[in-house]
Design an enzyme around this catalytic site. Structure first.
Site, PDB file in Angstrom:
ATOM      1  N   HIS A 246       0.873  -1.274  -0.291  1.00  0.00           N
ATOM      2  CA  HIS A 246       0.160  -0.494  -0.116  1.00  0.00           C
ATOM      3  C   HIS A 246       0.664   1.417  -0.487  1.00  0.00           C
ATOM      4  CE1 HIS A 246      -3.842  -1.856   1.398  1.00  0.00           C
ATOM      5  NE2 HIS A 246      -3.446  -2.192   0.264  1.00  0.00           N
TER       6      HIS A 246
ATOM      7  N   HIS B  52       0.466  -0.983   9.048  1.00  0.00           N
ATOM      8  CA  HIS B  52       2.494  -1.581   8.955  1.00  0.00           C
ATOM      9  C   HIS B  52       3.624  -1.004   9.746  1.00  0.00           C
ATOM     10  CE1 HIS B  52       0.335  -2.616   5.470  1.00  0.00           C
ATOM     11  NE2 HIS B  52       0.448  -1.308   4.776  1.00  0.00           N
TER      12      HIS B  52
END
Length: 292
Positions: free
Chosen positions: A186, A244
């Protein structure tokens, strides 16, 4: 007792109301048109500035490097902290599709209106094909890295049990979990889309300066791209704050920046490439000057 005629009733009153509504609609359209022209002119001027584009690159680097520090100062229960939030599902997961749709329309209109040549238009649109190949190739590379660096685990109440299964597929088929180094796809995609859109949209300033056709439809498509670029910046900030691990995000953004440099910063300046944005669209002041 007979009533007299109602004042203001009849065909005359209806005609006046229709005329008033017509004037109101004209005023609203004029205001909308003025805002569209003013907004597109100002946005084109900002995106067309080389100095501001360099600052924009610094902004993206600062977002990725220092953005995670904001996780200590934001509400962890906000909607943007959820993987299932509307923007994450509808936009981030389909970021390349949105970018191709909006940016493809803009490139198509700008190039064709400037040249009236289908071949030149197709050549410039091929940059999006290259971008799609970069996205697919990077995604496969990230999965390969995760496979090569991962191990198979089974979650237990006492902790994690390590299994000696050889690859990710057999591990997941057995109902276990595969954990390896996961580059943030992403962060990669949003960074790459931001750099790509800023580069492509910067052409509009030169397009307007040359007095080429710039009606309301083209200006509207341009502003939609600007809004989408703003959304990608916001969602990139949300991604680096809430999702993340730190190194995974930094590596993803670094790979996205490197992909932009290899294409827009290097290859597209070569004669055997799709060409850089704006190449061949505008007359040159001096025919002997080489394209940069």
């Amino acid at each position: 007792m007979e009533r007299g005629p109602v004042v203001g009733a009849g065909p005359g009153a209806g005609a006046r109301i229709r005329a008033l509504l017509g004037c109101l609609i004209k005023v609203l359209l004029w205001v909308a048109s003025a805002l569209l022209y003013f907004g597109s002119e100002q946005a084109a001027r900002l995106l067309g500035s080389p100095c501001l584009r360099r600052l924009y690159h610094a902004w993206l680097a600062a977002v990725v490097i220092f953005g995670p520090l904001l996780q200590f100062h934001v509400n962890p229960r906000t909607i943007f902290a959820s993987h299932g939030n509307f923007f994450n599902i509808k936009f981030v997961n389909s970021a390349w599709g949105w970018t191709c749709t909006f940016l493809g329309g803009f490139v198509l209109l700008v190039v064709f209106l400037a040249t009236r040549r289908v071949a030149v238009t197709a050549r410039h649109l091929s940059r999006l094909v290259v971008g799609a190949a970069v996205w697919r190739g990077a995604g496969r590379a990230f999965l390969l890295i995760e496979d090569l660096t991962g191990s198979c685990f089974e979650p237990l109440p006492q902790g994690l049990l390590l299994h000696e299964l050889p690859d990710r597929r057999s591990c997941l088929a057995a109902g276990h979990q595969w954990r390896g180094y996961t580059v943030s796809s992403h962060t990669f995609l949003l960074t790459f889309c931001c750099l790509l859109m800023a580069e492509e949209a910067a052409v509009f300033a030169k397009y307007l300066a040359h007095g080429l056709p710039a009606g309301a439809p083209l200006r509207l498509v341009f502003l939609l791209n600007v809004l989408l670029l703003g959304l990608w910046n916001f969602l990139l900030l949300c991604t680096v704050i809430y999702f993340h691990q730190y190194t995974h995000k930094v590596v993803g953004a670094a790979v996205g920046t490197f992909a932009w440099y290899l294409t827009y910063g290097s290859w597209y300046h070569q004669p055997w490439s799709p060409g850089s944005p704006g190449h061949g669209l505008f007359p040159r002041p001096h025919s002997s000057r080489k394209h940069n």
